[in-house]
Scaffold this active site. Structure first.
Site, PDB file in Angstrom:
ATOM      1  N   LEU A  34       0.878  -1.204   0.070  1.00  0.00           N
ATOM      2  CA  LEU A  34      -0.070   0.103   0.062  1.00  0.00           C
ATOM      3  C   LEU A  34       0.826   1.096   0.025  1.00  0.00           C
ATOM      4  O   LEU A  34       0.665   2.332  -0.889  1.00  0.00           O
ATOM      5  CB  LEU A  34      -0.787   0.097   1.011  1.00  0.00           C
ATOM      6  N   ILE A  86      20.741  19.887  14.088  1.00  0.00           N
ATOM      7  CA  ILE A  86      20.225  19.123  15.151  1.00  0.00           C
ATOM      8  C   ILE A  86      20.680  17.675  14.790  1.00  0.00           C
ATOM      9  O   ILE A  86      20.620  16.851  15.727  1.00  0.00           O
ATOM     10  CB  ILE A  86      18.735  18.994  14.901  1.00  0.00           C
ATOM     11  N   SER A 108      21.140  15.429  11.622  1.00  0.00           N
ATOM     12  CA  SER A 108      21.432  14.902  10.065  1.00  0.00           C
ATOM     13  C   SER A 108      21.308  15.871   9.091  1.00  0.00           C
ATOM     14  O   SER A 108      20.909  16.925   9.370  1.00  0.00           O
ATOM     15  CB  SER A 108      20.002  14.184  10.081  1.00  0.00           C
ATOM     16  N   ARG A 120       3.561   6.084   5.776  1.00  0.00           N
ATOM     17  CA  ARG A 120       4.903   5.972   6.469  1.00  0.00           C
ATOM     18  C   ARG A 120       4.906   4.939   7.394  1.00  0.00           C
ATOM     19  O   ARG A 120       3.746   4.828   8.222  1.00  0.00           O
ATOM     20  CB  ARG A 120       5.059   7.507   7.351  1.00  0.00           C
ATOM     21  N   HIS A 149      17.597  17.198  22.200  1.00  0.00           N
ATOM     22  CA  HIS A 149      16.850  17.721  21.200  1.00  0.00           C
ATOM     23  C   HIS A 149      15.125  17.188  21.495  1.00  0.00           C
ATOM     24  O   HIS A 149      15.070  15.919  21.587  1.00  0.00           O
ATOM     25  CB  HIS A 149      17.289  17.601  20.011  1.00  0.00           C
ATOM     26  N   CYS A 207      11.705  17.029  19.379  1.00  0.00           N
ATOM     27  CA  CYS A 207      11.069  17.825  18.095  1.00  0.00           C
ATOM     28  C   CYS A 207       9.477  17.767  18.251  1.00  0.00           C
ATOM     29  O   CYS A 207       8.816  17.049  17.460  1.00  0.00           O
ATOM     30  CB  CYS A 207      11.368  17.249  16.692  1.00  0.00           C
ATOM     31  N   HIS A 245      10.149  20.839   7.999  1.00  0.00           N
ATOM     32  CA  HIS A 245       9.008  19.772   7.343  1.00  0.00           C
ATOM     33  C   HIS A 245       8.770  20.658   6.093  1.00  0.00           C
ATOM     34  O   HIS A 245       7.881  20.165   5.296  1.00  0.00           O
ATOM     35  CB  HIS A 245       7.838  19.728   8.166  1.00  0.00           C
ATOM     36  N   CYS A 265      14.550  20.529  13.541  1.00  0.00           N
ATOM     37  CA  CYS A 265      15.012  19.036  13.721  1.00  0.00           C
ATOM     38  C   CYS A 265      16.215  18.926  12.759  1.00  0.00           C
ATOM     39  O   CYS A 265      16.613  19.630  11.924  1.00  0.00           O
ATOM     40  CB  CYS A 265      13.649  18.569  13.446  1.00  0.00           C
TER      41      CYS A 265
HETATM   42  N1  GLN Z   1      19.582  13.794  15.500  1.00  0.00           N
HETATM   43  C1  GLN Z   1      18.582  13.458  14.864  1.00  0.00           C
HETATM   44  C2  GLN Z   1      18.347  14.147  13.305  1.00  0.00           C
HETATM   45  O1  GLN Z   1      18.923  15.279  13.412  1.00  0.00           O
HETATM   46  C3  GLN Z   1      17.228  13.763  15.429  1.00  0.00           C
HETATM   47  C4  GLN Z   1      15.849  13.297  14.838  1.00  0.00           C
HETATM   48  C5  GLN Z   1      14.692  13.622  15.511  1.00  0.00           C
HETATM   49  O2  GLN Z   1      14.660  14.393  16.409  1.00  0.00           O
HETATM   50  N2  GLN Z   1      13.567  13.171  15.091  1.00  0.00           N
HETATM   51  O3  GLN Z   1      17.949  13.594  12.418  1.00  0.00           O
HETATM   52 ZN    ZN Z   2      13.629  16.507  15.991  1.00  0.00          ZN
END
Ligand code: GLN
Ligand code: ZN
EC number: 2.1.1.14
Length: 766
Positions: A28, A444, A446, A528, A654, A656, A707, A739
């Site tokens: 799906l 953050i 990545s 997802r 962190h 999010c 996002h 994030c």
């Molecule tokens: N350190 C992760 C990144 O930067 C944090 C991801 C998250 O908070 N969901 O992707």
């Molecule tokens: Zn995050």
């Protein structure tokens, strides 16, 4: 020998509350994404849906009753909104049909000038699961109108496959409870308008041949005030006499003060989650009128372990004698929350595989239980013996119980969960060691996971790329990422997480006591899926997990390189967790493993270490009365992970999301030197929470909504930070995105971060 009583014993009915819908191979997901990209036709998409439903009916065909209408192209709550005709006006367009509108609400649509048109429906967590639903939108003038077509056609589909289908709907109480009134009006005031639509729906289902309808009311396991409880009673008074029998289903927790209410509702059956509310079943038996069905959720629909069938039968047999055919058996909740099938998990360690049951296996267990009750244990003896052996093996396994882990944990006391000095002192030492400017900039963790990175990982998995070659490629990616950050002029760098597929799985792969499946996908929202690790035994870190990568990254720059770890609470909340000890105990083990990694990083010269706790909030219990206890051990686990370092090592965390008001105390208690949070969409208002509690440590409120593909302007970032500086002293502010950047492209990230760095310079007055 078969006691004769079993032959005369009235039969217990088997049924299911819902089936995973994404497909054993995520069919799906791929069909949806193809359709959204415009690479597949509507007919191709709907054909995949039809085929999946056919298969799912077939694999449930042994049950006495099978749910229909639990399939969804995106979300079952959104489905219900469409069934009830509660579709936001902004999704309606002349000439578009229901599925277009449906996806428009689910995902938003490309902005064309008028940005209200583009807004997707808000998404939030489905009770305490990691599934997310689209929040129904209400206002004082919301009107409802029935569209039963989806349910009617799926009921017909089931009939044609020779299955006795039972339509599944969300009950009126829970439907209102899940939604939000945009104008702050009272949702309950909509009930009189809603109930006639439900009545008409039930009548149409009855006319189409449905004998039973499953009405999901999980809101009954939450704390409801008098208004909601009263509404519940009124609602079910109104839903009688529509020609169908109603099975009211509750799950995810105990009903507690709502139990008498639920038992008194004029419905034909009540389902209780006997995994999380086992202690209430005796009371339910007493309270329930003698003509009602009691459905017991005896197989855990939220976890992946085999059911202890022997123990379950010991408990069930007397109940069966008492209730006879009034007893129905099912999984505790919809199987949406577990992976579909163990078949195909060939790479999984055989021992561990032996302990597991996914959706398909859970329904087999259900058959065995029903067989034992209805025909006698002897009838299913082979299955019971095999189950017994698996349960015993797991209980005694040296892979589960590791004395050295227990021993190490016993050595931890409260002092291990605290930093040596208070923040004020640490702050000075860190300032001296790190020499960062005012408004320091960072990210953050990545950076874009490019096609090349994903391709390398695919080749590694397939065996087309050796370990060494893979490591070399990842090193190159890290080097490129560091060069980019230096060119941008960021103050605290990261290595970019190229080598990580996922922030939880990456660590899960390296920890003992944790297994990773190949296909154990669970829907998170829409297309997802997540593949939660399985925490099956005592957790141990056999060797350093990130140190080599970090040391390499630090060797490429003079700037501080921020170590990047996933925290214990997040590892726990995003995994399937063993059921033979409290979650808190497993979390402590994870905390110890992370602590060892933190200390190794410090020893290797890493001066800033981020411990992500993205999922801290997700673990909050459904009932507020239990929050304190959860937060107590969650905060302690973070403290264990972070508490061992020197004063001049800076710990970041962190999170999010943007809801902190109700947990700000706990956030303060984490005592991270710096916390980075998501704020860019909430216009810094959420900092009010930190302000009013005089949050003592440093904060990086996100200024870049990762996002969105939009690049934030420098002026916008400056304005956001000025807004932040009205609440938090500038000396304690950091400048960073909301994030990680892994889902964005370099073309978006470069200009956005350049604006961020320029904005920080402007803020410093440079
Ligand atoms: N350190 C992760 C990144 O930067 C944090 C991801 C998250 O908070 N969901 O992707
Ligand atoms: Zn995050």
């Amino acid at each position: 020998m078969l006691p004769s009583i079993h032959r005369e014993q009235a039969l217990a009915t088997t049924h299911n509350l819902g089936y995973p819908r994404i497909g054993a191979h995520r069919e799906l997901k791929f069909a949806l994404e193809k359709y959204w990209r415009g690479e597949a036709s509507r007919a191709e998409l709907t054909a995949v849906g039809t085929e999946l439903r056919r298969r799912h009916l077939a694999s449930q065909a042994l049950l006495d009753q099978v749910p229909v209408g639990d399939f969804s192209f995106y979300d079952h709550v959104l489905d219900m909104s469409f069934t009830l005709g509660n579709v936001p006006q902004r999704a309606r367009r002349p000439g578009s049909d229901a599925l277009d509108e449906y996806f428009r609400v689910a995902r938003g649509s490309a902005a064309h000038g008028d940005c209200a048109c583009a807004a997707a429906g808000e998404m939030t967590k489905w009770f305490d699961t990691n599934y997310h639903y689209i929040v129904p939108e209400f206002s004082a003038d919301t009107a409802f109108s029935l569209d039963a077509s989806r349910l009617l056609s799926q009921l017909e589909e089931a009939r044609q496959s020779g299955v006795r289908g039972r339509p599944v709907i969300i009950g009126p109480l829970t439907y209102l409870w899940l939604g939000k009134a945009r104008d702050q009006s009272d949702r309950l005031a909509l009930l009189p308008r809603l109930l006639p639509v439900y009545r008409e729906l039930l009548r149409q289902l009855a006319a189409a041949g449905a004998e039973w309808v499953q009405v999901d009311e999980p809101a009954l396991v939450t704390e409801l005030d008098a208004g909601w409880r009263d509404a519940c009673a009124r609602a079910y008074e109104a839903l009688g006499g529509c020609g169908v029998r109603l099975l009211l289903t509750t799950y995810f927790g105990e009903l507690r003060e709502n139990l008498p209410l639920a038992c008194a509702l004029p419905v034909d059956g009540l389902h209780i989650d006997a995994i999380s509310a086992r202690a209430e079943i005796a009371a339910a038996v007493r309270l329930l009128p003698a003509d009602r069905i009691l459905s017991l959720g005896v197989i855990n629909g939220r976890n992946v372990w085999k059911t202890d069938l022997h123990a379950t039968l010991e408990w069930l047999e007397p109940l069966h004698h008492l209730l006879g055919e009034r007893l129905w058996l099912a999984p505790s909740c919809s199987l949406l929350h577990v992976p579909m099938d163990l078949a195909g998990e060939d790479r999984l360690d055989a021992d561990i595989r032996y302990w597991l049951a996914f959706a398909v296996q859970k329904l087999e267990e259900l058959q065995v239980l029903a067989g034992a009750l209805n025909k006698g244990r002897a009838h299913v003896q082979e299955a019971l013996v095999a189950n017994n052996a698996a349960i015993a093996r797991r209980r005694a396994s040296a892979r589960v119980h590791k004395p050295e882990v227990q021993q190490a944990l016993r050595k931890l006391d409260a002092s291990h969960a605290r930093r040596v000095s208070r923040y004020a002192q640490r702050r000075e030492k860190q300032a001296a060691a790190l020499k960062l400017p005012l408004y320091p900039t960072t990210t953050i963790g990545s950076f874009p996971q490019t096609a090349a990175i994903r391709e390398a990982r695919r080749r590694l998995r397939r065996g087309d790329l050796g370990d060494d070659a893979y490591r070399l490629l990842m090193r190159e990616e890290i080097a490129r990422c560091v060069r980019e950050q230096e060119a941008l002029g960021l103050d605290v760098l990261v290595h970019g997480e190229a080598e990580r597929n996922d922030m939880v799985e990456y660590f899960g792969q390296q920890l003992e006591g944790c297994a990773i499946t190949e296909h154990g996908w669970v829907q998170s929202y829409g297309s997802r899926c997540v593949k939660p690790p399985l925490l099956y035994g005592d957790v141990r870190r056999p060797k350093a997990m990130t140190v080599d990568w970090m040391v390499y990254a630090q060797s490429l720059t003079e700037k501080p390189m921020k170590g990047m770890l996933t925290g214990p609470v997040t590892l726990l909340n995003w995994s399937f967790v063993r059921d033979d000890q409290p979650r808190a105990a497993t979390c402590r083990q994870l905390a110890l493993a992370v602590r060892q990694e933190v200390l190794d990083l410090e020893r290797a010269g890493i001066r800033i270490i981020q411990i992500d706790e993205a999922a801290l909030r997700e673990g909050l219990p459904l009932r507020r009365s239990e929050w304190r206890e959860y937060l107590r051990w969650a905060v302690e686990a973070f403290g264990i992970a972070a508490g061992g370092v020197r004063d001049d090592t800076q710990i970041h965390t962190h999170m999010c999301y943007s809801e902190f008001n109700d947990i700000v105390d706990a956030i303060s208690a984490l005592d991270a030197d710096v916390i980075t949070i998501e704020t860019s969409r909430s216009n810094m208002e959420l900092l009010d929470a930190f302000d009013s509690f005089e949050y003592p440590n440093a904060i990086g409120p996100g200024v870049y909504d990762i996002h969105s593909p939009n690049v934030p302007g420098r002026g916008q970032i400056v304005a956001r930070m000025r807004e932040a500086a009205r609440r938090i002293p500038p000396a304690r502010l950091w400048v960073n995105p909301d994030c990680g950047l892994k889902t964005r492209s370099w073309e978006e990230v470069r200009p956005a971060l350049k604006n961020m760095v320029d904005a920080a310079r402007e803020l410093r007055g440079g």
